[in-house]
Design an enzyme around this catalytic site. Structure first.
Site, PDB file in Angstrom:
ATOM      1  N   ASP A 221     -10.793   2.185  -3.025  1.00  0.00           N
ATOM      2  CA  ASP A 221     -11.384   1.942  -1.709  1.00  0.00           C
ATOM      3  C   ASP A 221     -12.900   2.016  -1.796  1.00  0.00           C
ATOM      4  OD1 ASP A 221      -9.068   1.501  -0.397  1.00  0.00           O
ATOM      5  OD2 ASP A 221      -8.932   3.475   0.549  1.00  0.00           O
TER       6      ASP A 221
ATOM      7  N   ASP B 198       0.836  -1.210   0.000  1.00  0.00           N
ATOM      8  CA  ASP B 198       0.000   0.000   0.000  1.00  0.00           C
ATOM      9  C   ASP B 198       0.873   1.262   0.000  1.00  0.00           C
ATOM     10  OD1 ASP B 198      -2.306   1.518   0.176  1.00  0.00           O
ATOM     11  OD2 ASP B 198      -3.056   0.529   1.980  1.00  0.00           O
TER      12      ASP B 198
HETATM   13  C1  DGJ Z   1      -5.879   1.928   1.966  1.00  0.00           C
HETATM   14  C2  DGJ Z   1      -6.289   0.706   1.179  1.00  0.00           C
HETATM   15  O1  DGJ Z   1      -6.819   1.076  -0.038  1.00  0.00           O
HETATM   16  C3  DGJ Z   1      -7.259  -0.104   2.013  1.00  0.00           C
HETATM   17  O2  DGJ Z   1      -7.728  -1.192   1.274  1.00  0.00           O
HETATM   18  C4  DGJ Z   1      -6.573  -0.541   3.266  1.00  0.00           C
HETATM   19  O3  DGJ Z   1      -5.537  -1.428   2.952  1.00  0.00           O
HETATM   20  C5  DGJ Z   1      -6.051   0.666   4.031  1.00  0.00           C
HETATM   21  N1  DGJ Z   1      -5.252   1.519   3.215  1.00  0.00           N
HETATM   22  C6  DGJ Z   1      -5.255   0.238   5.228  1.00  0.00           C
HETATM   23  O4  DGJ Z   1      -4.671   1.272   5.876  1.00  0.00           O
END
Ligand code: DGJ
Length: 719
Positions: free
Chosen positions: A543, A473
């Site tokens: 997200d 990430d």
């Molecule tokens: C952003 C990601 O897009 C989410 O799926 C998740 O992994 C969060 N970060 C975790 O902090």
């Protein structure tokens, strides 16, 4: 032969299956662009003409103005007033840049781009290298053209070699210049933000410079590096379309500039705002690889060219050959509340539902109980894993499921052990406040000590732990970009060196954990680019998991990237079976996963999920490697429709989803599966209904009931 040189006219012609690209070395000196488009007959040399107020070199007469003729590479300050691809400052401090043609050679396959991701070669891949030289700075410039014959793709990059002792400063660097002879185009871009990735914009280009860019140190959701130019009437199946992309994940600039003559210049590369590089005597610098394709048959063919290219030359081979696992991701179910017992129960239920993998998201390490602390401390939290990570992973695996874990290597919370030990390891500019974003700072990935530390800590933490997947990430963009490890004259290199550090660590992960796959992510789909795709199997698309939003996000990603790259999760449907069905049918536009608290799901919901995963495993390869045909675009109408076809065209996975705005009684246009064989019959293995090929070719119409969550999925197999 994909590359030809005609000695008489000094014309190079590069051909792919359906396209041709040609340029000429005019006056033994200038690479002049002649043609890019459909493979056609004769390509004629450039016919020079005079335009008032245009500078020219007296030795060639006033018809040869660099401001007028189409260039293969545009230089700053030597008579071409259009936007430039290369600007260099020599020891005299002057930025006037000019190179003359010197020689050419061919390479079988690709030319190396050290330290950066690049497309892989193959049997049908050849490279042409044009060498130019500048006697003033003593630099050599290599322009590389790599022809991917079968995909109708040509890639371009440049290499600068400083042959003298004095430093040369690269002030602007674009990986390609393409000068098109008119300006009758629309520009297509994908813009957006967090939770709102990849909106589609289509606008006519105008005189002046229009650009997309990132100054964020990540390719970003604000503008994806993919863009296209098409004629004003181009549609999915008709019209000229030029598609472009860049194999890079950091700050970039893509420019489209219309000049006084109505010519259009297209460039993409590192730009100049977030890039400057001191090339010392004897050193070489290589730009990221730019990608171009041309389609005479609308966007559909452009997208399929890109898909073929990404599947054949960008994604790791095993990401194309192997099924991608159906994961259950813990994020929306647990957030930071990672609890071993709960996760083992998740694993047990996941296995029962036919999921392949449990992915433990954020919250498992250091003091990471919220997003204010712990980033950088990559050791399992001992309170959460009393017997250590290995024991937990073994328990998960004992349930018959594989295991994935979340990491965010590039980031650090000020409240972390790592920050307290190495405050100088984050990006910052002395004397200026350093901005926080999501309560975190950015590690200085341009600093080799940081990279070495990260390799060491991850090697230790994951030693002996059977990890099958990493979710990599990146949850903030770069500001106050300065490095304590570099001298003042190299501070402008940090954006670029940061990116190289990220790639080095990604490469290390792939080499150190060869059995694990990487899924990349950046606060959702914020680094959805060809650079990341060279290392990971797929990318978390957004997200935003609401299926109504995912309909258009997924459609627009498919403009430039195949479904294999797109990680799509079914999120909590509550107890609503229709919602679950709809979420699934939208998610199987890409690589399926789930993101919900499985312990709270009712038995009927779990039974449906089991059926879904079973079904999905049977046709997953069609989505992963099939050819994509879009039949209706959700940006234009109240539904989305597409199908994936196998190579033999004997199987089609057909999907149609109505948007919330579809009114009761609305009837779609005929959705035509043009690849169907009109003399055959096809059985939909999901409903057992039989259709004649003719019926499918003529098109099926569907009626909206006006109710929420309506989608159709058919898996049509030739009998
Ligand atoms: C952003 C990601 O897009 C989410 O799926 C998740 O992994 C969060 N970060 C975790 O902090």
């Amino acid at each position: 032969m994909a590359i030809k040189f005609s000695r008489n006219e000094c014309i190079f012609t590069l051909t792919t299956k359906r396209t041709a690209y040609a340029f000429q070395i005019a006056k033994g000196k200038y690479p002049v662009h002649l043609y890019y488009g459909k493979k056609s007959g004769e390509i004629k040399p450039w016919d020079p003409y005079v335009v008032s107020f245009s500078p020219y070199l007296a030795e060639f007469g006033n018809t040869w103005s660099p401001d007028i003729f189409p260039q293969e590479i545009s230089f700053f300050g030597a008579g071409d007033f259009r936007t430039s691809a290369l600007r260099l400052a020599g020891k005299d401090g002057n930025s006037v840049t000019s190179f003359d043609y010197k020689s050419y050679h061919y390479i079988d396959g690709t030319a190396d781009i050290p330290g950066l991701p690049q497309a892989r070669g193959g049997e049908d891949v050849k490279t042409l290298c044009i060498t130019m030289e500048d006697k003033v700075t003593g630099c050599l410039l290599n322009l590389y053209y790599t022809v991917f014959y079968e995909c109708d793709v040509i890639t371009r990059h440049m290499e600068l070699i400083n042959k003298k002792k004095d430093d040369v400063v690269i002030e602007k660097c674009m990986s390609m210049t393409l000068d098109l002879p008119n300006d009758e185009y629309d520009m297509i871009t994908l813009y957006g933000g967090h939770y709102d990735e990849r909106n589609l914009s289509r606008n006519p280009i105008a005189h002046g410079n229009q650009s997309i860019f990132s100054r964020r140190g990540a390719s970003s959701p604000q503008f994806n590096p993919f863009f296209a130019l098409c004629d004003h009437k181009a549609t999915e199946n008709k019209g000229d379309v030029y598609g472009f992309n860049l194999v890079y994940s950091g700050s970039f600039l893509a420019e489209v500039e219309v000049d006084q003559m109505g010519h259009t210049r297209v460039q993409t590369g590192l730009g100049s705002e977030c890039f400057r590089y001191t090339l010392k005597g004897g050193e070489r610098f290589v730009s990221p690889e730019a990608v171009m394709t041309y389609s005479a048959k609308g966007f559909g063919e452009m997208s399929r060219n890109f898909h073929k290219f990404v599947l054949g030359h960008i994604l790791p081979e095993k990401a194309v050959k192997n099924p991608h696992p159906v994961v259950l991701n813990t994020w929306e179910a647990c957030y930071f509340n990672i609890d071993e017992e709960k996760l083992v129960a998740f694993a047990e239920e996941s296995a029962k539902c036919g999921f392949d993998m449990l992915v433990m998201d954020d919250g498992w390490f250091g003091a990471r109980n919220h997003d204010h602390a712990g980033l950088g401390d990559w050791t399992p939290n001992p309170e959460k894993f009393k017997n250590g990570l290995k024991s937990f992973v073994d328990r998960v695996k004992a349930k018959g499921i594989s295991f994935g874990i979340w990491i965010e290597p590039e980031m650090i919370n000020p409240d972390s052990e790592l920050y307290r030990a190495h405050p100088d390891w984050c990006l910052r500019v002395p004397g200026r406040p350093t901005s926080l974003s999501r309560d975190q700072l950015v590690l200085d990935m341009s600093n080799p000590s940081v990279i070495a530390y990260l390799k060491g800590i991850f090697a230790k933490t994951f030693d002996g732990v059977a990890i099958d997947y990493f979710k990599w990430d990146m949850n903030r963009h770069l500001s106050e970009v300065g490095s304590a490890a570099l001298p003042p004259e190299q501070q402008c290199e940090v954006f670029y060196r940061y990116q190289k550090g990220v790639y080095e660590l990604l490469q290390w992960f792939n080499e150190t954990f060869p059995d694990a796959m990487i899924e990349t992510c950046s606060g959702g789909g914020g680094r959805y680019d060809l650079g990341m795709m060279c290392y990971g199997w797929q990318i978390w698309a957004s997200d935003n998991t609401h299926p109504y939003d995912r309909i258009w996000m997924q459609r627009s990603a498919l403009m430039g990237y195949p479904a294999a790259t797109m990680s799509c999760h079914v999120s909590n449907p509550g107890e609503n079976e229709k919602s679950l069905d709809f979420r699934y049918k939208v998610a199987v536009g890409g690589m399926l996963g789930y993101e919900l608290n499985i312990l709270r799901m009712t038995e009927p919901i779990k039974a449906i999920m089991s059926r879904q995963t079973k079904e999905y495993h049977r046709y997953e390869s069609l989505i992963r490697t099939g050819e994509y045909y879009s039949l209706a675009c959700p940006f234009e109408t109240c539904y989305e429709c597409h199908y994936y076809a196998n190579e033999e065209h004997s199987q089609f996975l057909f999907g149609l989803s109505f948007k919330r705005s579809a009114k009761a009684g609305f009837v779609t246009a005929p959705m035509k599966i043009s690849l169907a064989d009109k003399n055959a019959t096809y059985r939909d293995l999901l409903s057992d209904k039989v259709y004649s090929g003719e019926e499918l070719k003529n098109g099926l119409r569907f009626t909206a009931s006006g109710e929420e969550y309506e989608a159709i999925l058919m898996w049509l197999v030739k009998e």
